[in-house]
Design a protein around this motif. Structure first.
Motif, PDB file in Angstrom:
ATOM      1  N   ARG A   1     -42.495  -1.175  38.321  1.00 32.72           N
ATOM      2  CA  ARG A   1     -41.580  -0.002  38.442  1.00 32.72           C
ATOM      3  C   ARG A   1     -42.273   1.360  38.020  1.00 32.72           C
ATOM      4  NH1 ARG A   1     -36.483  -1.964  37.868  1.00 32.72           N
ATOM      5  NH2 ARG A   1     -36.402  -4.032  37.324  1.00 32.72           N
ATOM      6  N   GLU A   2     -43.510   1.663  37.665  1.00 33.06           N
ATOM      7  CA  GLU A   2     -44.278   2.610  37.516  1.00 33.06           C
ATOM      8  C   GLU A   2     -45.078   3.199  38.818  1.00 33.06           C
ATOM      9  OE1 GLU A   2     -46.843   2.166  34.072  1.00 33.06           O
ATOM     10  OE2 GLU A   2     -45.333   1.196  33.002  1.00 33.06           O
ATOM     11  N   HIS A   3     -44.974   2.025  39.581  1.00 35.44           N
ATOM     12  CA  HIS A   3     -45.797   2.196  40.943  1.00 35.44           C
ATOM     13  C   HIS A   3     -44.747   2.716  42.353  1.00 35.44           C
ATOM     14  CE1 HIS A   3     -49.701   1.304  39.550  1.00 35.44           C
ATOM     15  NE2 HIS A   3     -48.841   0.556  38.516  1.00 35.44           N
TER      16      HIS A   3
ATOM     17  N   LEU B   1     -35.172 -10.653  54.014  1.00 36.87           N
ATOM     18  CA  LEU B   1     -36.008  -9.357  53.583  1.00 36.87           C
ATOM     19  C   LEU B   1     -35.635  -8.415  52.376  1.00 36.87           C
ATOM     20  CD1 LEU B   1     -38.029  -8.753  56.935  1.00 36.87           C
ATOM     21  CD2 LEU B   1     -38.916  -9.784  55.148  1.00 36.87           C
ATOM     22  N   ASP B   2     -34.321  -8.776  52.127  1.00 33.42           N
ATOM     23  CA  ASP B   2     -33.549  -7.796  51.190  1.00 33.42           C
ATOM     24  C   ASP B   2     -34.578  -7.727  50.021  1.00 33.42           C
ATOM     25  OD1 ASP B   2     -32.135  -6.544  49.491  1.00 33.42           O
ATOM     26  OD2 ASP B   2     -30.533  -7.822  49.318  1.00 33.42           O
ATOM     27  N   ILE B   3     -35.218  -6.460  49.505  1.00 37.75           N
ATOM     28  CA  ILE B   3     -36.132  -6.316  48.766  1.00 37.75           C
ATOM     29  C   ILE B   3     -35.548  -6.779  47.085  1.00 37.75           C
ATOM     30  CG2 ILE B   3     -35.311  -4.135  48.034  1.00 37.75           C
ATOM     31  CD1 ILE B   3     -38.853  -5.334  48.083  1.00 37.75           C
ATOM     32  N   GLU B   4     -34.121  -6.695  47.053  1.00 33.80           N
ATOM     33  CA  GLU B   4     -33.417  -7.002  45.773  1.00 33.80           C
ATOM     34  C   GLU B   4     -33.459  -8.516  45.642  1.00 33.80           C
ATOM     35  OE1 GLU B   4     -31.371  -5.963  42.362  1.00 33.80           O
ATOM     36  OE2 GLU B   4     -32.153  -4.716  43.924  1.00 33.80           O
ATOM     37  N   ARG B   5     -33.613  -9.231  46.645  1.00 36.20           N
ATOM     38  CA  ARG B   5     -33.810 -10.514  46.191  1.00 36.20           C
ATOM     39  C   ARG B   5     -34.794 -10.938  45.551  1.00 36.20           C
ATOM     40  NH1 ARG B   5     -32.318 -14.498  51.338  1.00 36.20           N
ATOM     41  NH2 ARG B   5     -30.706 -13.132  51.201  1.00 36.20           N
ATOM     42  N   HIS B   6     -36.222 -10.218  46.036  1.00 43.59           N
ATOM     43  CA  HIS B   6     -37.487 -10.663  45.753  1.00 43.59           C
ATOM     44  C   HIS B   6     -37.966  -9.758  44.391  1.00 43.59           C
ATOM     45  CE1 HIS B   6     -37.239 -12.956  49.214  1.00 43.59           C
ATOM     46  NE2 HIS B   6     -37.116 -11.914  49.944  1.00 43.59           N
ATOM     47  N   LEU B   7     -37.684  -8.588  44.525  1.00 43.91           N
ATOM     48  CA  LEU B   7     -37.833  -7.545  43.341  1.00 43.91           C
ATOM     49  C   LEU B   7     -36.817  -6.762  42.991  1.00 43.91           C
ATOM     50  CD1 LEU B   7     -41.320  -6.280  44.981  1.00 43.91           C
ATOM     51  CD2 LEU B   7     -41.165  -7.708  43.009  1.00 43.91           C
ATOM     52  N   PRO B   8     -36.134  -7.424  42.193  1.00 49.08           N
ATOM     53  CA  PRO B   8     -34.676  -6.832  41.687  1.00 49.08           C
ATOM     54  C   PRO B   8     -34.802  -5.472  40.911  1.00 49.08           C
ATOM     55  CG  PRO B   8     -34.894  -9.060  40.991  1.00 49.08           C
ATOM     56  CD  PRO B   8     -35.970  -8.949  41.429  1.00 49.08           C
ATOM     57  N   GLY B   9     -33.948  -4.599  41.404  1.00 46.69           N
ATOM     58  CA  GLY B   9     -33.992  -3.228  40.761  1.00 46.69           C
ATOM     59  C   GLY B   9     -34.941  -2.361  41.129  1.00 46.69           C
ATOM     60  N   MET B  10     -35.732  -2.627  42.358  1.00 44.12           N
ATOM     61  CA  MET B  10     -36.883  -1.739  42.737  1.00 44.12           C
ATOM     62  C   MET B  10     -36.476  -1.238  44.091  1.00 44.12           C
ATOM     63  SD  MET B  10     -40.495  -3.447  41.654  1.00 44.12           S
ATOM     64  CE  MET B  10     -41.334  -1.626  42.042  1.00 44.12           C
ATOM     65  N   THR B  11     -36.876   0.223  44.371  1.00 46.85           N
ATOM     66  CA  THR B  11     -36.556   0.709  45.526  1.00 46.85           C
ATOM     67  C   THR B  11     -37.751   1.318  46.288  1.00 46.85           C
ATOM     68  OG1 THR B  11     -34.313   1.506  44.807  1.00 46.85           O
ATOM     69  CG2 THR B  11     -35.102   2.606  46.877  1.00 46.85           C
ATOM     70  N   PRO B  12     -38.031   0.963  47.308  1.00 47.24           N
ATOM     71  CA  PRO B  12     -39.254   1.541  48.172  1.00 47.24           C
ATOM     72  C   PRO B  12     -39.364   3.295  48.089  1.00 47.24           C
ATOM     73  CG  PRO B  12     -38.203  -0.260  49.400  1.00 47.24           C
ATOM     74  CD  PRO B  12     -37.058   0.035  48.336  1.00 47.24           C
ATOM     75  N   ALA B  13     -40.373   3.495  47.778  1.00 43.21           N
ATOM     76  CA  ALA B  13     -40.810   4.978  47.760  1.00 43.21           C
ATOM     77  C   ALA B  13     -41.254   5.420  49.147  1.00 43.21           C
ATOM     78  CB  ALA B  13     -41.879   5.265  46.721  1.00 43.21           C
ATOM     79  N   PHE B  14     -42.060   4.522  49.990  1.00 42.61           N
ATOM     80  CA  PHE B  14     -42.155   4.818  51.361  1.00 42.61           C
ATOM     81  C   PHE B  14     -41.703   3.737  52.174  1.00 42.61           C
ATOM     82  CE2 PHE B  14     -44.562   4.449  55.436  1.00 42.61           C
ATOM     83  CZ  PHE B  14     -44.671   5.702  55.542  1.00 42.61           C
TER      84      PHE B  14
END
Length: 319
Positions: A209-211, A226-239
Motif C-alpha cells: 500500500r506504500e507503493h 483481471l479484477d485487481i480487487e480479486r487479487h489485491l483487495p483494497g489497492m488501486t493502481p497509480a499508473f
C-alpha cells in the motif's frame, strides 16, 4: 448498401416448413456467406473475395431471398449469422473446400495447401508472444494463407463475430462457441532495480500500500479474472493502461510495481517480488465459433497453438 431492406427481404428470421427450389440457389452465393461468417465485416469479406462490399451485400441478399430466410444480422461488432445462417454456412463449407482441392489439383500439389484468411483474436501480451509464433509457423507451411491477429483484452460478445479463433482470459460462456482450456499462466509483482534502490522492496503484502501499483484501467476492464480487487483487495493502481506493454514499460521506467505476466517479465531485468504471497494464476481459453470448427485453417492453427504452449510451458508457469 444494407442487405435487408423491407422490400427486398421480408422473410422471417427462423426456418419454417416452406420448401426451397434448389434450381434458384447459386452455389457461389454461399461463398459470400462463408466470408462474412468469418470476418463479421462486409468490407473485409469483400477484400478476401476480390470484390467490393456492395457485391457481397447484394449476393447475400439474393441468397436470403432464394431461401426465404434471414441469414445475417447486424450486431454491435459487425455482422453476425443467425442460427439458420450458421447451419447454412456449415453445410456450405464443402463447396469452398472442393474449390480449393481443384486449385491444388491444377497446380499439381501433392498435399493441399490452405487458402483464404484466418483471423485470430487474443490479448495483446499472449497474442504477441504465443499466438504470433504459431501463426508464423502455420504460414511457413501454407504460404497462400492470410493470417490476421487482432489484439484486445476484452470479453467476447454474446454473439461472437469478426474472428475464426479467439484466445481469451477466463472462460467465456456462449452457446455459439466451442471452447477448450489451452493453458494457465502466472502473474506476479515486478519492479526495476532503479525503483527498488530508491524506495526499497515491500517486505509484506501490507507494505504494498506504500507503493504505486501498475495495472489495467479498472473502469475500462471487461475481464473479471483481471479484477485487481480479486487479487489485491483494497489497492488501486497509480499508473494504469489498457495495454500490457505500456504497463511493462512503465514498470521498467521505475513508475512503480507492476502486476505482470511472468512470460513478459522474464524477458526483462525486472525483479520478482513477494513471489510466495502473490502468485496469480489465470486460464487462457481457446474459443472457436461453431461454424468455424471444421475450417481447415482453424484446425491447423488450433494444433499449432497447443504445440506452442506445450513447448513453452516453463515461460507460462515458471517455478
Amino acid at each position: 448498401m444494407h442487405p435487408h431492406s423491407p422490400d427486398e427481404n421480408p422473410a422471417p428470421q427462423q426456418a419454417g416448413s416452406h420448401s426451397v427450389d434448389p434450381r434458384k440457389l447459386r452455389a457461389d452465393d454461399l461463398r459470400y456467406l462463408l466470408a462474412v461468417s468469418r470476418t463479421g465485416r462486409l468490407v473485409t469479406a469483400a477484400d478476401a473475395l476480390g470484390v467490393d462490399h456492395t457485391t457481397v451485400s447484394r449476393r447475400i441478399a439474393a441468397l436470403e431471398k432464394s431461401l426465404g430466410l434471414r441469414l445475417i444480422e447486424r450486431g454491435t461488432e459487425g455482422w453476425t449469422l443467425t442460427d439458420i445462417g450458421r447451419a447454412v454456412s456449415e453445410d456450405a463449407r464443402v463447396i469452398e473446400e472442393a474449390i480449393d482441392r481443384v486449385v491444388d489439383t491444377v497446380a499439381g500439389q501433392d498435399s493441399p495447401s490452405l487458402h483464404g484468411t484466418v483471423r485470430v483474436s487474443a490479448p495483446d501480451g499472449f497474442g504477441t508472444v504465443f499466438a504470433t509464433p504459431a501463426l508464423v509457423r502455420v504460414r511457413r507451411r501454407h504460404p497462400r494463407l492470410q493470417a490476421e491477429l487482432i489484439t484486445a483484452t476484452r470479453q467476447l460478445a454474446l454473439r461472437p463475430s469478426g474472428f475464426d479463433l479467439a484466445l481469451v482470459i477466463g472462460v467465456p460462456a456462449s452457446s455459439h462457441l466451442v471452447t477448450e482450456h489451452l493453458t494457465d499462466y502466472t502473474l506476479g509483482l515486478y519492479a526495476s532495480d532503479d525503483y527498488l534502490t530508491r524506495y526499497g522492496p515491500p517486505e509484506t503484502v501490507a507494505e504494498l500500500r506504500e507503493h504505486p501499483l501498475i495495472f489495467y484501467i479498472e473502469s475500462m476492464l471487461q475481464v473479471g479474472d483481471l479484477d485487481i480487487e480479486r487479487h489485491l483487495p483494497g489497492m488501486t493502481p497509480a499508473f494504469s493502461s489498457t495495454n500490457v506493454f505500456a504497463q511493462l514499460e512503465a514498470t521498467q521506467q521505475g513508475a512503480g510495481i507492476g502486476v505482470l505476466p511472468a512470460f513478459l517479465a522474464r524477458r526483462t531485468r525486472l525483479r520478482r517480488l513477494l513471489a510466495d504471497e502473490i502468485d496469480v494464476r489465470l486460464p487462457i481459453t481457446l474459443a472457436v465459433r461453431r461454424e468455424a470448427v471444421t475450417h481447415p485453417a482453424v484446425r491447423v492453427l488450433w494444433t499449432a497453438l497447443r504445440r506452442e504452449v506445450a513447448e513453452r510451458a516453463d515461460e507460462l508457469l515458471p517455478e
